[in-house]
Design an enzyme around this catalytic site. Sequence first.
Site, mmCIF file in Angstrom:
data_model
loop_
_atom_site.group_PDB
_atom_site.id
_atom_site.type_symbol
_atom_site.label_atom_id
_atom_site.label_comp_id
_atom_site.label_asym_id
_atom_site.label_seq_id
_atom_site.Cartn_x
_atom_site.Cartn_y
_atom_site.Cartn_z
ATOM 1 N N HIS A 173 0.846 -1.197 0.000
ATOM 2 C CA HIS A 173 0.000 0.000 0.000
ATOM 3 C C HIS A 173 0.878 1.242 0.000
ATOM 4 C CE1 HIS A 173 -2.386 3.155 2.323
ATOM 5 N NE2 HIS A 173 -2.976 3.054 1.143
ATOM 6 N N SER A 174 0.578 2.161 -0.901
ATOM 7 C CA SER A 174 1.273 3.441 -0.964
ATOM 8 C C SER A 174 2.787 3.225 -1.097
ATOM 9 C CB SER A 174 0.914 4.282 0.262
ATOM 10 O OG SER A 174 1.380 5.608 0.129
ATOM 11 N N MET A 175 3.584 3.786 -0.194
ATOM 12 C CA MET A 175 5.046 3.656 -0.285
ATOM 13 C C MET A 175 5.503 2.211 -0.087
ATOM 14 S SD MET A 175 6.194 6.614 -1.094
ATOM 15 C CE MET A 175 7.938 6.600 -0.719
ATOM 16 N N THR A 202 0.097 3.352 -4.980
ATOM 17 C CA THR A 202 1.543 3.581 -4.861
ATOM 18 C C THR A 202 2.002 4.605 -5.893
ATOM 19 O OG1 THR A 202 1.990 1.355 -4.029
ATOM 20 C CG2 THR A 202 3.810 2.510 -5.071
#
Length: 592
Positions: A173-175, A202
């Site tokens: 998730h994300s970074m 991301t």
Amino acid sequence: MLLHSVNLWNLAFYVFMVFMATLGLWDVFFGFEENKCSMSYMFEYPEYQKIELPKKLAKRYPAYELYLYGEGSYAEEHKILPLTGIPVLFLPGNAGSYKQVRSIGSIALRKAEDIDFKYHFDFFSVNFNEELVALYGGSLQKQTKFVHECIKTILKLYKGQEFAPKSVAIIGHSMGGLVARALLTLTNFKHDLINLLITQATPHVAPVMPLDRFITDFYMTVNNYWILNARQINLTTLSVAGGFRDYQVRSGLTFLPKLSHHTSALSVVSSAVPKTWVSTDHLSIVWCKQLQLTTVRAFFDLIDADTKQITQNSKKKLAVLTHHFIRHPSKHFEEKPAIISDLTGTSMWVPVKVSKWTYVAYNESEKIYFTFPLENHRKIYTHVYCQSTMLDTNSWIFGCINSTSMCQQGVDLSWKAELLPTIKSLTLRLQDYPFLSHLVVYVPSVHGTKFVVDCEFFKREARSLQLPVTHLFSFGLSSRKVVINTSGLYYNIELLNFGQIYQAFKINVVSKCSAVKEEITSIYKLHIPWSYEDSLTIAQVPSSTEISVKLHIAQPENDSHVALLKMYTSSDCKYEVTVKTSFSQILGQVVA
């Protein structure tokens, strides 16, 4: 006096610019659709079992931890190692919690229960101590190295098992998705330790806020490696963006950069994902029930029956992800689907010679095959369109070769259909199927279920209309429109001169219906042919429906496709489609 006048003009200019910026920010933060995600719930109390790491590893990374997710009896059983399932590792993003794994972990557990644990997944999650890596990138390399050690630790938990895994799937998730991609840049990392990578919201292209050189250097290292080694990277990768609700990470940043020749990579916006069809914000993407259900269905279809692990076949992995995340034909995934179907058995065969046909099925005692001879229709029409409100996964439409009134076998055209929220539909260009003598629509015997099947033959030019969008600086004061007066079921509105990020419009669809006795649904689908970022609007007609039209990805220079508004309409209604520039949304696109 002159100086005073200049100062007033300067003040007026700055006030105007602040007003424009405020208007744009308002559109970014508040000018999106409501949250249509359903919440995912746990059926038993969630538990997070801490996995004991080697002492040297724990000493080297004292702030980081590894957990195994479980619920109820499942959690109790798996406190006794080794494990027997399929490992999936969840990586949280900036300030993210390892507990965010619970939504997909719980849904996967319920799915495993449904099949009596013939297969099941073990969901692990890394605790990065909720570090703010989007603001300070100094920890990104350390996180990457820790994840590498976690993968090796996870695989050791299956040691000695008959179907012990040799690799893990990763959800980032994300970074966390960027950290997963960074694993491949480590000098001692074996690429075959990861069998699948799914990233959620991301920012792959560039950091949202490049606040320090650690972040920019990390991005440069990761993206340069993936671009330069694209032909050698065999990791099947799916990037899912949240759409316009995610104002923290613009969806344009989530599309994997310059990997057009990397055939194992897909990028899609959640609003375009079949059976999801909603935009998610940056946090809800990890718990949005519709999206997590789609992800779990894909995971189970990826299992190899022989190894009881995720398949190593790259083509199958890409086919499964395309089936669930790009275009769903309203059929269960099959690696090698049977194209030729047996149409024999006790049934009625009913010939249909009209060009437009509707059948309402209710309490059918026997199955019926409706046959449409194509020879005469080919002389007049270019296309055929069929739709059904029966949203089961059975085959429903076939093509016959050299048939008279009935056929023994048929080409299963159901695999070419498309699932939409209220219908499954199929459009065929007749000249692409010169070997077919008949089209066959199958209506099964049903009890207590009412559904409608429609088919119509048409000329392409009669169903394709052009609508040039309004000028950027018309400020919404002018508009353009097209009127649909014919009684068709499907139309394509070509949105001419629309292909830039800074463009934004409001489309208003007004439907007027005659002799409507019950609720009728129309679907308006904004189709962007150069990227997977479609969005759907469902309208109960007659009505006036407003649709926001803007892009995440600009049209490539060498791309000649045209954005479309696909309209799945009612033959009892007339439609008026009006487009005008949305200045506030333009400012929002520029600010974002």
